[in-house]
Design a protein around this motif. Structure first.
Motif, PDB file in Angstrom:
ATOM      1  N   MET A  31       0.835  -1.205   0.000  1.00  0.00           N
ATOM      2  CA  MET A  31       0.000   0.000   0.000  1.00  0.00           C
ATOM      3  C   MET A  31       0.873   1.260   0.000  1.00  0.00           C
ATOM      4  SD  MET A  31      -1.445  -2.377   2.471  1.00  0.00           S
ATOM      5  CE  MET A  31      -2.032  -1.682   4.009  1.00  0.00           C
ATOM      6  N   PRO A  32       0.368   2.373  -0.575  1.00  0.00           N
ATOM      7  CA  PRO A  32       1.156   3.611  -0.567  1.00  0.00           C
ATOM      8  C   PRO A  32       1.266   4.190   0.854  1.00  0.00           C
ATOM      9  CG  PRO A  32      -0.973   3.962  -1.650  1.00  0.00           C
ATOM     10  CD  PRO A  32      -0.903   2.516  -1.289  1.00  0.00           C
ATOM     11  N   SER A  33       2.261   4.992   1.065  1.00  0.00           N
ATOM     12  CA  SER A  33       2.456   5.591   2.388  1.00  0.00           C
ATOM     13  C   SER A  33       1.603   6.846   2.519  1.00  0.00           C
ATOM     14  CB  SER A  33       3.930   5.950   2.582  1.00  0.00           C
ATOM     15  OG  SER A  33       4.254   7.026   1.722  1.00  0.00           O
ATOM     16  N   ALA A  34       1.439   7.304   3.759  1.00  0.00           N
ATOM     17  CA  ALA A  34       0.666   8.528   4.020  1.00  0.00           C
ATOM     18  C   ALA A  34       1.302   9.706   3.288  1.00  0.00           C
ATOM     19  CB  ALA A  34       0.614   8.783   5.520  1.00  0.00           C
TER      20      ALA A  34
ATOM     21  N   ASN B  87     -16.900   5.285  11.820  1.00  0.00           N
ATOM     22  CA  ASN B  87     -15.889   4.272  12.137  1.00  0.00           C
ATOM     23  C   ASN B  87     -14.592   4.916  12.608  1.00  0.00           C
ATOM     24  OD1 ASN B  87     -17.473   2.570   9.746  1.00  0.00           O
ATOM     25  ND2 ASN B  87     -16.669   1.328  11.400  1.00  0.00           N
ATOM     26  N   VAL B  88     -13.874   4.183  13.419  1.00  0.00           N
ATOM     27  CA  VAL B  88     -12.546   4.623  13.869  1.00  0.00           C
ATOM     28  C   VAL B  88     -11.634   4.775  12.643  1.00  0.00           C
ATOM     29  CG1 VAL B  88     -10.515   3.950  15.211  1.00  0.00           C
ATOM     30  CG2 VAL B  88     -12.807   3.413  16.064  1.00  0.00           C
ATOM     31  N   GLY B  89     -10.904   5.889  12.577  1.00  0.00           N
ATOM     32  CA  GLY B  89      -9.901   6.051  11.523  1.00  0.00           C
ATOM     33  C   GLY B  89     -10.421   6.652  10.233  1.00  0.00           C
ATOM     34  N   TYR B  90     -11.717   7.007  10.175  1.00  0.00           N
ATOM     35  CA  TYR B  90     -12.280   7.517   8.921  1.00  0.00           C
ATOM     36  C   TYR B  90     -11.583   8.803   8.500  1.00  0.00           C
ATOM     37  CZ  TYR B  90     -15.631   9.242   5.490  1.00  0.00           C
ATOM     38  OH  TYR B  90     -16.210   9.718   4.346  1.00  0.00           O
ATOM     39  N   ASN B  91     -11.158   8.840   7.242  1.00  0.00           N
ATOM     40  CA  ASN B  91     -10.510  10.025   6.679  1.00  0.00           C
ATOM     41  C   ASN B  91     -11.175  10.256   5.326  1.00  0.00           C
ATOM     42  OD1 ASN B  91      -8.856  11.726   5.179  1.00  0.00           O
ATOM     43  ND2 ASN B  91      -6.946  10.813   5.919  1.00  0.00           N
ATOM     44  N   ALA B  92     -12.018  11.302   5.245  1.00  0.00           N
ATOM     45  CA  ALA B  92     -12.830  11.509   4.034  1.00  0.00           C
ATOM     46  C   ALA B  92     -11.976  11.591   2.774  1.00  0.00           C
ATOM     47  CB  ALA B  92     -13.671  12.772   4.184  1.00  0.00           C
ATOM     48  N   SER B  93     -10.782  12.192   2.880  1.00  0.00           N
ATOM     49  CA  SER B  93      -9.976  12.394   1.666  1.00  0.00           C
ATOM     50  C   SER B  93      -9.516  11.058   1.071  1.00  0.00           C
ATOM     51  CB  SER B  93      -8.789  13.308   1.950  1.00  0.00           C
ATOM     52  OG  SER B  93      -7.866  12.659   2.792  1.00  0.00           O
ATOM     53  N   ILE B  94      -9.460  10.007   1.891  1.00  0.00           N
ATOM     54  CA  ILE B  94      -9.082   8.682   1.389  1.00  0.00           C
ATOM     55  C   ILE B  94     -10.305   7.770   1.287  1.00  0.00           C
ATOM     56  CG2 ILE B  94      -7.752   6.572   1.892  1.00  0.00           C
ATOM     57  CD1 ILE B  94      -5.739   8.390   3.376  1.00  0.00           C
TER      58      ILE B  94
ATOM     59  N   HIS C  74      -3.616   2.564  13.477  1.00  0.00           N
ATOM     60  CA  HIS C  74      -4.069   3.163  12.223  1.00  0.00           C
ATOM     61  C   HIS C  74      -3.019   3.135  11.122  1.00  0.00           C
ATOM     62  CE1 HIS C  74      -7.218   5.710  14.606  1.00  0.00           C
ATOM     63  NE2 HIS C  74      -7.200   4.435  14.963  1.00  0.00           N
ATOM     64  N   ALA C  75      -1.961   2.392  11.324  1.00  0.00           N
ATOM     65  CA  ALA C  75      -0.917   2.310  10.299  1.00  0.00           C
ATOM     66  C   ALA C  75      -0.599   0.849  10.037  1.00  0.00           C
ATOM     67  CB  ALA C  75       0.331   3.042  10.772  1.00  0.00           C
ATOM     68  N   ASP C  76      -0.065   0.558   8.859  1.00  0.00           N
ATOM     69  CA  ASP C  76       0.209  -0.842   8.530  1.00  0.00           C
ATOM     70  C   ASP C  76       1.576  -1.264   9.072  1.00  0.00           C
ATOM     71  OD1 ASP C  76       2.134   0.107   6.865  1.00  0.00           O
ATOM     72  OD2 ASP C  76       1.608  -1.228   5.217  1.00  0.00           O
ATOM     73  N   HIS C  77       2.086  -2.391   8.556  1.00  0.00           N
ATOM     74  CA  HIS C  77       3.306  -2.995   9.102  1.00  0.00           C
ATOM     75  C   HIS C  77       4.494  -2.039   9.211  1.00  0.00           C
ATOM     76  CE1 HIS C  77       0.955  -6.522   8.495  1.00  0.00           C
ATOM     77  NE2 HIS C  77       0.818  -6.223   7.225  1.00  0.00           N
ATOM     78  N   GLU C  78       4.673  -1.198   8.221  1.00  0.00           N
ATOM     79  CA  GLU C  78       5.820  -0.287   8.324  1.00  0.00           C
ATOM     80  C   GLU C  78       5.428   1.018   9.006  1.00  0.00           C
ATOM     81  OE1 GLU C  78       5.190  -0.368   3.735  1.00  0.00           O
ATOM     82  OE2 GLU C  78       4.387  -1.443   5.433  1.00  0.00           O
TER      83      GLU C  78
ATOM     84  N   PRO D 164      -1.952   4.659   6.165  1.00  0.00           N
ATOM     85  CA  PRO D 164      -3.160   4.718   6.989  1.00  0.00           C
ATOM     86  C   PRO D 164      -4.049   3.505   6.721  1.00  0.00           C
ATOM     87  CG  PRO D 164      -3.252   6.342   5.214  1.00  0.00           C
ATOM     88  CD  PRO D 164      -1.926   5.641   5.104  1.00  0.00           C
ATOM     89  N   VAL D 165      -4.408   2.764   7.764  1.00  0.00           N
ATOM     90  CA  VAL D 165      -5.319   1.629   7.585  1.00  0.00           C
ATOM     91  C   VAL D 165      -6.592   1.878   8.392  1.00  0.00           C
ATOM     92  CG1 VAL D 165      -3.476  -0.030   7.143  1.00  0.00           C
ATOM     93  CG2 VAL D 165      -4.380   0.209   9.463  1.00  0.00           C
ATOM     94  N   ILE D 166      -7.684   1.284   7.927  1.00  0.00           N
ATOM     95  CA  ILE D 166      -8.949   1.485   8.614  1.00  0.00           C
ATOM     96  C   ILE D 166      -9.645   0.149   8.895  1.00  0.00           C
ATOM     97  CG2 ILE D 166      -9.596   3.886   8.172  1.00  0.00           C
ATOM     98  CD1 ILE D 166     -10.602   1.155   5.781  1.00  0.00           C
ATOM     99  N   ALA D 167      -8.984  -0.934   8.523  1.00  0.00           N
ATOM    100  CA  ALA D 167      -9.530  -2.259   8.837  1.00  0.00           C
ATOM    101  C   ALA D 167      -8.352  -3.189   9.058  1.00  0.00           C
ATOM    102  CB  ALA D 167     -10.393  -2.764   7.688  1.00  0.00           C
ATOM    103  N   LYS D 168      -8.553  -4.227   9.847  1.00  0.00           N
ATOM    104  CA  LYS D 168      -7.467  -5.173  10.097  1.00  0.00           C
ATOM    105  C   LYS D 168      -8.036  -6.524  10.526  1.00  0.00           C
ATOM    106  CE  LYS D 168      -6.032  -4.446  14.791  1.00  0.00           C
ATOM    107  NZ  LYS D 168      -4.892  -4.140  15.628  1.00  0.00           N
ATOM    108  N   HIS D 169      -7.142  -7.468  10.771  1.00  0.00           N
ATOM    109  CA  HIS D 169      -7.615  -8.805  11.134  1.00  0.00           C
ATOM    110  C   HIS D 169      -6.829  -9.437  12.272  1.00  0.00           C
ATOM    111  CE1 HIS D 169      -4.249  -9.957   8.554  1.00  0.00           C
ATOM    112  NE2 HIS D 169      -4.786  -9.223   7.603  1.00  0.00           N
TER     113      HIS D 169
END
Ligand SMILES: [Zn+2]
Length: 409
Positions: free
Chosen positions: A199-202, A264-271, A325-329, A333-338
């Protein structure tokens, strides 16, 4: 360190032509044919509306002709952890692949302390073909072929971080077994991406959100097209008794483009308002891949579709975790996970059809688990389940068995 069973298998490879010949003389019964498809993090909440809308006709066909249901996963489910459980039917602490990083090193097949299903099948004379299955790098010898998947290392890959090398960019081990097949694939399939795009970075997104999201989704589709070509080529030119193919772009997309709402937690309208269709569309695209695969399955073929876990929007308790709210690195920005501590929050799923499998049959509850896949596969091939396996045969999906934990749909 190589476990004893695997060393024995490596040694037995030299004898394989004799073993195969002996089997041909001894048995007249043809070996079962199984095509297994791994869909990384397939989320039932997303696919159910698509099935109702008729947008997944191939998966619908499998559901009508077979059995399906939720698949209980392990705690803190991430792909290498669950897939290695699926391969061995043992706990993560037992098989050794506990996460993306183990002892500071990216999870790899040298860490597997329990014998995987592909080795057991190979030893029994079953031909095995695998492609793009997570946590299979470096590839291991099988009675057939293996092409690695997610966590394959290559140019510019950092430890424990997702990365998407092309076949020609792989470093640190073999991505194809046997080695001679690599050139064949480059010639006939092309220089394909082994795993889905990261995924692209912030920082990349900032101020260019729509453009970056659309470009990224375009690359994802390119990768899926390459995988479709690869799978079609393998099923046509290298048919095997057991074939295991996997897809990972669905999960990658869900992490940051799950269609969440402002509540939802982490919602960012621009993304998150740019491409609400992006995540559902991954499954519509997967269904087309499945259509290509199903062309290679006749009425005597078992088709098993397995998801290692689901994926859900971040929960209220994630607010306390600064990295949630961030992925492995820790940049995207992430808004869902497992990888929730409670794996029951994100069950996977299983779909199975084939000879002797009930039709239109739904598994209820969380009685079927990722531990049960390997024992069920061994059962299909008439191979006894070894003692270390913790799962059970999913006997309720076979005609003639009691519906202890399932009900007719
Ligand atoms: Zn996964």
């Amino acid at each position: 360190m190589v476990p004893r069973e695997i060393s024995l298998f490596l040694a037995s490879l030299f004898l394989l032509p004799f073993a195969v010949q002996a089997q041909e003389h001894n048995t007249s019964k043809p070996k079962a044919r199984v095509i297994m498809v791994g869909v990384n993090g397939m989320e039932l909440d997303i696919i159910r509306p698509l099935i109702l809308k008729g947008e997944m006709p191939n998966l619908s066909r499998v559901i009508e002709s077979g059995a399906y249901g939720k698949l209980r996963t392990v705690s803190g489910p991430n792909c290498p952890r669950v897939y290695s459980t699926l391969f061995t039917s043992t706990k993560p602490e037992e098989h050794g692949v506990t996460g993306f990083l183990v002892g500071g090193i990216t999870a790899n097949t040298h860490m597997l302390k329990e014998e995987p299903i592909w080795s057991m099948l190979s030893k029994s004379g079953i031909t095995v073909g695998m492609a793009n299955v997570p946590a299979t790098f470096p590839v291991m010898p099988v009675n057939g072929y293996m092409i690695s998947g997610m966590l394959t290392r290559g140019k510019n890959c950092e430890d424990g971080v997702l990365c998407a090398p092309k076949l020609s960019e792989v470093t640190g081990g073999d991505a194809v077994y046997p080695r001679s097949m690599r050139e064949e694939l480059l010639k006939n399939v092309g220089d394909f991406y082994i795993d889905c795009e990261r995924m692209p970075s912030a920082a990349d997104l900032k101020g260019h959100e729509a453009e970056v999201i659309n470009n990224w989704l375009g690359k994802v589709q390119t990768i899926r097209d390459q995988q479709t070509k690869l799978f079609d080529y393998l099923l046509t030119s290298h048919p095997t008794n057991f074939t295991f193919l996997a897809q990972s772009c669905e999960d990658r997309t869900g992490h940051w483009l799950y269609p969440i709402t402002p509540f939802n937690v982490g919602y960012n309208a621009s993304i998150n308002s740019v491409r609400q269709d992006a995540f559902p569309n991954q499954y519509v695209a997967f269904d087309k891949v499945l259509g290509t695969i199903l062309k290679h399955a006749d009425e005597n073929t078992y088709v098993v579709i397995v998801s290692d876990h689901g994926i859900k929007p971040l929960r209220e308790f994630e607010e306390k975790d600064p990295h949630a709210h961030a992925d492995h690195e820790k940049t995207t920005p992430v808004i869902a996970k497992h990888d929730f501590a409670d794996g029951d929050d994100v069950p996977g799923s299983v779909f199975i059809m084939g000879p002797g499998i009930k039709h239109d049959f739904r598994l209820m509850g969380l009685e079927a688990s990722v531990y049960d896949i390997a024992p069920t596969l061994l059962h299909i091939y008439g191979i006894e389940q070894p003692k270390q396996m913790r799962g059970r045969i999913l006997s309720e999906v076979f005609v003639g068995h009691e519906n202890k934990v399932a009900a007719k749909n």
